[in-house]
Design an enzyme around this catalytic site. Structure first.
Site, PDB file in Angstrom:
ATOM      1  N   ARG A 114       0.619  -1.048   0.035  1.00 44.94           N
ATOM      2  CA  ARG A 114      -0.067  -0.436  -0.133  1.00 44.94           C
ATOM      3  C   ARG A 114       1.055   1.185   0.272  1.00 44.94           C
ATOM      4  O   ARG A 114       2.281   1.571   0.627  1.00 44.94           O
ATOM      5  CB  ARG A 114      -0.320   0.072   1.133  1.00 44.94           C
ATOM      6  N   HIS A 115       0.579   2.682  -0.622  1.00 44.24           N
ATOM      7  CA  HIS A 115       1.177   4.517  -0.551  1.00 44.24           C
ATOM      8  C   HIS A 115       1.486   3.480   0.718  1.00 44.24           C
ATOM      9  O   HIS A 115       0.699   3.060   1.892  1.00 44.24           O
ATOM     10  CB  HIS A 115       0.425   4.532  -1.426  1.00 44.24           C
ATOM     11  N   GLY A 116       2.417   5.174   1.287  1.00 49.31           N
ATOM     12  CA  GLY A 116       2.797   5.088   2.605  1.00 49.31           C
ATOM     13  C   GLY A 116       1.425   6.183   3.144  1.00 49.31           C
ATOM     14  O   GLY A 116       0.512   7.275   2.305  1.00 49.31           O
ATOM     15  N   ALA A 425       1.219   1.934   4.118  1.00 51.50           N
ATOM     16  CA  ALA A 425       2.432   0.663   3.689  1.00 51.50           C
ATOM     17  C   ALA A 425       2.691  -0.605   3.962  1.00 51.50           C
ATOM     18  O   ALA A 425       3.386  -1.175   3.595  1.00 51.50           O
ATOM     19  CB  ALA A 425       4.251   1.498   4.407  1.00 51.50           C
TER      20      ALA A 425
END
Length: 493
Positions: A114-116, A425
């Site tokens: 996953r994105h931060g 994340a």
């Protein structure tokens, strides 16, 4: 492969305190990362797929950490899942990798991440603004936290932030890259990166692209690579499959009745008690605080902490019981919109499921044949909405009882808890081992913690035979066709 230029991440950097932030264009590749000493921890291995990752661990009594931080669901920090990272963000838990013999060597890693940490979406920012105006204009009382909100804190979130990656999000992925290079040194290495054996794929959303750039920067800075840059592919068919699954969009995403349990819970006694307690603390009429405002206040507490590591005065609006109710409200939404609530939620991820196993199969065949594995590592950066349907398809974090609007009291020990599964994340790691003699094994990890695939529970369940894993998911491997599952048949509800 080279990129023509380093792309820049739009980072808004609020200063400490409540003052309005300022916007800086920061080249992701130039932000320094402290590599320093790498600490190897030997921690108790957490097995199973219950999702009970250190639920009772409120890290050290730190005044900067809200007492309710463990309940922030998908708005939570990665450090709350792995509290040892608070002391050393580059620490790795060496005990999580447990191949059955020393002959086993890592030959492939798929990392779906996953994105931060990001800013709120514009929709949530509007809700926060509405709440702030009520508190600023109508609330009364002498409590220091309330005076701080009314006289010192300013509404620094602006709609143009709209889910963009923040500096903490850049660091989330830089640090994760370094830790994974320490856990998998034979796969994530300078030689493999320069040789083109590490592939990067991302969603088109800016927060995902910038997270991907940050992950790459973590590696290039670790190895002081300045003479080469490394490409990534944007692939929304894989990383945003939910947008392209017509049946999911029609039956769930655009169908208000699909989330009827969520709406019922918002109007139920638990949520009503939370809103009334907030109104009491602010000394405003009950009618002034809606369930949306309660969630906006909870989000303000979570974002202030995730973005700035501040224990915001907004957090004082909640006690632990309130936080547990709001956590359940969000888990209920995720359950019905992205997980076990509707079959199409998980089936929408068929394309990503097959992609992962096709990469594993390719690596397995190359390794069995004595050839060099051509794709040692695949790093795929997407969203919570990318990971959760796939975890559901794999049968992970499934409780015996369905989450509903009326069984909150009996769900205190539920496995399905997004605070543990899907922080910023969050990452699903699939590690393929070649143990010689044609014996291949697959180890799953979530957020750097061991998992077991459901149904594979023998003494080597942490690193089962790859063929046993494929046998477990035979029905999906032979079916689960994205086009078929996502087709909107005439007469579908």
């Amino acid at each position: 492969m080279r990129q023509a230029a380093v792309r820049r991440a739009r980072i808004t950097s609020p200063e400490s305190g409540g003052a309005t932030g300022h916007t800086n264009e920061i080249p992701v590749g130039t932000m320094p990362i402290a590599i320093g000493k790498i600490t190897f921890l030997h921690l108790t291995v957490i097995t199973g797929f219950c999702g009970c990752f250190r639920h009772d661990a409120n890290p050290v009594d730190n005044a900067n950490i809200p007492a309710i931080a463990r309940y922030f669901t998908t708005k939570g920090r990665y450090e709350e899942v792995n509290p040892y990272l608070i002391e050393d963000i580059l620490a790795v838990n060496a005990s999580i990798l447990q191949p059955p013999s020393e002959q086993c060597r890592q030959v492939h890693l798929t990392a779906i991440i996953r994105h931060g940490t990001r800013y709120p979406t514009s929709k949530n920012i509007r809700k926060m603004q509405k709440l702030y105006e009520v508190v600023r204009r109508k609330a009364s009382g002498e409590e220091s936290w309330l005076r701080e909100i009314q006289t010192q804190w300013t509404m620094w979130y602006t709609e143009d932030m709209d889910g963009r990656l923040v500096q903490k999000g850049v660091k989330d992925h830089k640090h994760l890259a370094v830790r994974l290079s320490k856990l998998f040194p034979s796969l994530i290495s300078e030689e493999k990166l320069r040789g083109g054996f590490i592939k990067f794929i991302t969603s088109s959303k800016h927060r995902c692209v910038n997270s991907t750039l940050s992950f790459k920067a973590g590696l290039t800075e670790l190895w002081a690579i300045k003479d080469e840059e490394f490409d990534h592919a944007v692939n929304d068919a894989l990383m945003r499959f939910f947008d392209q699954c017509t049946r999911f969009v029609h039956e769930v995403d655009n169908n208000p009745s699909a989330l009827s349990e969520v709406d019922k819970f918002k109007q139920g006694p638990e949520m009503r008690r939370v809103t009334e307690k907030i109104a009491d603390r602010l000394r405003v009429p009950y009618s002034d605080i809606t369930d949306d405002m309660a969630q906006a206040a909870f989000h303000l507490c979570a974002y202030e902490f995730a973005i700035k590591t501040v224990n915001s005065p907004w957090c004082r609006l909640f006690d632990e019981v309130d936080a547990q109710v709001l956590e359940y409200a969000n888990d209920l939404k995720q359950f019905w919109k992205r997980a076990y609530g509707h079959d199409i939620n998980s089936k929408s991820s068929c394309i990503l499921f097959h992609d992962a196993f096709s990469r594993l199969d390719k690596a397995a065949n190359e390794s069995r044949s004595g050839k060099q594995v051509t794709e040692a590592v695949t790093v795929q950066v997407g969203h919570a909405e990318t990971l959760l349907p796939l975890l559901t398809l794999l049968g992970l974090f499934k409780d015996s009882d369905v989450l509903t609007s009326t069984n909150y009291a009996t769900q205190a020990q539920r496995s399905f808890r997004t605070s543990h599964m899907l922080p910023y994340a969050a990452n699903l790691l699939l590690v393929l081992y070649d143990c010689g003699g044609g014996e291949l094994r697959l180890q799953p990890l979530l957020n750097e913690n061991p998992l077991t695939f459901p149904g594979l529970t023998n003494q080597q369940a942490l690193v089962p035979l790859y063929q046993d894993v494929k046998d477990r998911y035979t029905e999906l491997l032979l079916g689960c066709d994205f086009e078929t599952e996502c087709q909107l048949f005439t007469g579908s509800v």
